[in-house]
Write a protein that holds these residues in place. Structure first.
Motif, short mmCIF file in Angstrom:
data_model
loop_
_atom_site.label_atom_id
_atom_site.label_comp_id
_atom_site.label_asym_id
_atom_site.label_seq_id
_atom_site.Cartn_x
_atom_site.Cartn_y
_atom_site.Cartn_z
N UNK A 1 -0.13 34.07 13.76
CA UNK A 1 0.17 32.76 13.22
C UNK A 1 -0.83 32.43 12.12
N UNK A 2 -0.35 32.05 10.97
CA UNK A 2 -1.20 31.76 9.83
C UNK A 2 -1.21 30.27 9.58
N UNK A 3 -2.20 29.56 10.15
CA UNK A 3 -2.29 28.11 10.02
C UNK A 3 -2.93 27.76 8.68
N UNK A 4 -2.31 26.83 7.96
CA UNK A 4 -2.87 26.41 6.68
C UNK A 4 -4.12 25.57 6.93
N UNK A 5 -5.04 25.58 5.98
CA UNK A 5 -6.27 24.80 6.17
C UNK A 5 -5.96 23.30 6.19
N UNK A 6 -6.72 22.57 6.96
CA UNK A 6 -6.54 21.12 7.04
C UNK A 6 -6.97 20.49 5.72
N UNK A 7 -6.30 19.42 5.31
CA UNK A 7 -6.75 18.72 4.11
C UNK A 7 -8.11 18.09 4.37
N UNK A 8 -8.93 18.01 3.36
CA UNK A 8 -10.25 17.37 3.48
C UNK A 8 -10.35 16.25 2.45
N UNK A 9 -11.20 15.31 2.75
CA UNK A 9 -11.44 14.19 1.85
C UNK A 9 -12.62 14.52 0.94
N UNK A 10 -12.68 13.89 -0.23
CA UNK A 10 -13.89 14.03 -1.04
C UNK A 10 -15.06 13.39 -0.29
N UNK A 11 -16.27 13.77 -0.61
CA UNK A 11 -17.45 13.30 0.12
C UNK A 11 -17.66 11.79 0.04
N UNK A 12 -17.25 11.17 -1.02
CA UNK A 12 -17.48 9.73 -1.19
C UNK A 12 -16.25 8.92 -0.85
N UNK A 13 -15.84 8.09 -1.78
CA UNK A 13 -14.65 7.28 -1.59
C UNK A 13 -13.40 8.14 -1.70
N UNK A 14 -12.28 7.64 -1.19
CA UNK A 14 -11.04 8.42 -1.23
C UNK A 14 -9.85 7.51 -1.44
N UNK A 15 -8.76 8.10 -1.90
CA UNK A 15 -7.55 7.36 -2.21
C UNK A 15 -6.62 7.27 -1.00
N UNK A 16 -5.64 6.42 -1.12
CA UNK A 16 -4.64 6.29 -0.06
C UNK A 16 -3.88 7.59 0.11
N UNK A 17 -3.56 8.25 -0.99
CA UNK A 17 -2.83 9.51 -0.93
C UNK A 17 -3.64 10.59 -0.21
N UNK A 18 -4.94 10.64 -0.45
CA UNK A 18 -5.80 11.60 0.24
C UNK A 18 -5.87 11.29 1.74
N UNK A 19 -5.96 10.01 2.08
CA UNK A 19 -5.99 9.61 3.48
C UNK A 19 -4.66 9.92 4.16
N UNK A 20 -3.56 9.70 3.47
CA UNK A 20 -2.23 10.00 4.01
C UNK A 20 -2.10 11.47 4.36
N UNK A 21 -2.60 12.34 3.50
CA UNK A 21 -2.52 13.78 3.75
C UNK A 21 -3.28 14.15 5.02
N UNK A 22 -4.45 13.54 5.21
CA UNK A 22 -5.24 13.79 6.42
C UNK A 22 -4.52 13.25 7.65
N UNK A 23 -4.01 12.02 7.57
CA UNK A 23 -3.33 11.41 8.71
C UNK A 23 -2.08 12.21 9.11
N UNK A 24 -1.40 12.80 8.15
CA UNK A 24 -0.21 13.60 8.44
C UNK A 24 -0.57 14.92 9.12
N UNK A 25 -1.78 15.41 8.90
CA UNK A 25 -2.20 16.70 9.45
C UNK A 25 -2.78 16.59 10.86
N UNK A 26 -3.18 15.40 11.27
CA UNK A 26 -3.82 15.20 12.58
C UNK A 26 -3.02 14.23 13.44
N UNK A 27 -2.87 14.57 14.70
CA UNK A 27 -2.11 13.73 15.64
C UNK A 27 -2.87 12.46 16.02
N UNK A 28 -4.17 12.45 15.89
CA UNK A 28 -4.97 11.31 16.34
C UNK A 28 -5.69 10.57 15.21
N UNK A 29 -5.16 10.66 14.00
CA UNK A 29 -5.74 9.96 12.86
C UNK A 29 -4.70 9.01 12.28
N UNK A 30 -5.11 7.78 12.05
CA UNK A 30 -4.21 6.78 11.49
C UNK A 30 -4.88 6.00 10.37
#
Length: 77
Positions: A1-30
């Motif tokens: 099984x070849x799992x794609x890498x999880x999205x990561x946020x930039x080290x500082x501030x982040x956009x809604x689109x970046x947060x959305x990508x993370x929330x979609x990849x994790x079951x316990x992130x909102x």
């Protein structure tokens, strides 16, 4: 099984689109407390209890969220 890498946020501030990508990849992130210009990204445990969160404008918020995701994040299949 070849799992794609999880999205990561930039080290500082982040956009809604970046947060959305993370929330979609994790079951316990909102995205919570959504306002026009800011919001909070939150990690919760399996019972829904708060583990860690940060606002999109927090200094080094992305850095700390990425670190906590490595420990507490539950990747979606």
């Amino acid at each position: 099984m070849n799992e794609s890498p999880a999205p990561v946020l930039p080290d500082g501030t982040f956009t809604y689109q970046e947060a959305e990508a993370v929330a979609k990849a994790y079951a316990n992130v909102t995205i919570e407390n959504e306002m026009i210009t800011h919001f909070r990204l939150v990690i919760r445990d399996r019972q829904g209890r708060f583990i860690w969160g940060c606002y999109n404008f927090d200094h080094e918020g992305g850095y700390w969220m990425n670190r906590n995701l490595k420990t507490y994040g539950i990747r979606k299949p």
